[in-house]
Design an enzyme around this catalytic site. Structure first.
Site, short mmCIF file in Angstrom:
data_model
loop_
_atom_site.label_atom_id
_atom_site.label_comp_id
_atom_site.label_asym_id
_atom_site.label_seq_id
_atom_site.Cartn_x
_atom_site.Cartn_y
_atom_site.Cartn_z
N CYS A 1 -1.51 6.23 8.46
CA CYS A 1 -1.71 4.99 8.14
C CYS A 1 -2.92 5.19 6.98
CB CYS A 1 -2.08 4.03 9.11
SG CYS A 1 -3.59 4.63 10.05
N ARG B 1 0.85 -1.03 -0.05
CA ARG B 1 0.09 -0.05 -0.03
C ARG B 1 0.87 1.19 0.08
NH1 ARG B 1 -5.15 -1.79 2.36
NH2 ARG B 1 -5.82 -3.13 0.91
#
Length: 277
Positions: free
Chosen positions: A233, A173
């Site tokens: 995040c 990611r």
């Protein structure tokens, strides 16, 4: 009470009048799991369910944003969690969401908040008592006030933080090699960010790694765990594992980018980087 408590410690103190146990389990929608249903089926005796997904700023375009203080305080009073209680937070999630519950409770004014090392999984593996259904009502008072200086906004990130930004997402990611699951959110990471996947802080059984291993994980990511940093995040949840791990190492100067990549990646005007840091 330490910041991190063992299952043996909790078993010894369970039921004490000023102790509140909180289940902060949360799953991503794609998991097919229902955190509330699992809580109702089995939880540590007396535990109250803190719904991270629902207890958020529902007016925000970005998921899981911190709610207004008065909303959080009202929710805690309804659950029976007091601001002055000794609070132990746990989860049963691969996302290790107890760290988000810990951050929320402290951010709104609770002083004595700990995480249960290993969570519900370790508790069950040891054959300890569980219960099902709603817990007994518990009188409480939680006058919530947001602690200043703990959360940064997108505008502050754009202007330059002056401290490292550490991204807790998995490497795929972070580098943009994996497609982002939310529509309209671009892949990649914030320029200058360093990558420390939150899972690197935990053992296979969900307990935190030893202090020297935690320190090594930060250093390997190019960050000093004892110096100020901002954690981010995907949506402000797993970043809290970085903040908590740094706290275990004595760091009290960390902040959270609550909007995280869900906010940054959805803005067509923010710069984005593909590939490794």
């Amino acid at each position: 009470m330490d910041d991190l408590v063992s299952t043996a410690w909790l078993a010894e103190h369970l039921g004490e009048i000023d102790l509140a146990v909180v289940d902060a389990t949360m799953f991503m929608p794609s998991s097919g799991r229902d955190a509330r249903a699992e809580y109702m089926a089995a939880h540590i005796p007396g535990a109250r369910f803190l719904d991270i997904d629902q207890l958020s700023d529902r007016s925000a375009a970005t998921p899981h944003m911190l709610p207004p203080a008065d909303q959080f305080g009202a929710a805690m009073r309804e659950l029976g969690i007091g601001r002055d209680d000794r609070i132990v937070v746990y989860d049963n999630s691969p996302l290790r969401t107890a760290a988000r519950g810990w951050f929320m409770l402290r951010h709104y004014g609770a002083e004595r908040v700990a995480i249960l090392d290993g969570g519900l999984g370790k508790w069950l593996d040891e054959g300890r008592l569980i219960e099902s259904g709603d817990p007994k009502p518990r009188a409480s008072r939680f006058d919530a006030q947001s602690r200043p200086g703990e959360v940064v906004a997108k505008s502050e990130v754009r202007a330059g933080l002056g401290v490292p930004l550490i991204d807790a997402r998995g490497r795929g990611r972070f580098e943009g090699s994996e497609p982002y699951p939310r529509p309209g959110v671009a892949p990649g990471h914030i320029p200058g960010a360093r990558n420390l996947p939150f899972g690197a802080l935990y053992n296979d059984d969900g307990t935190f790694k030893r202090e020297e291993e935690l320190r090594e994980a930060f250093v390997a990511a190019g960050a000093d765990p004892e110096r100020p940093f901002v954690a981010s995040c995907g949506s402000g949840v797993t970043a809290n594992s970085l903040i908590f791990a740094a706290r275990l190492l004595g760091n009290r100067d960390t902040r959270l980018y609550d909007g995280s990549w869900s906010e940054w990646g959805a803005d067509p005007n923010t710069p984005k980087v593909l590939g490794p840091a």
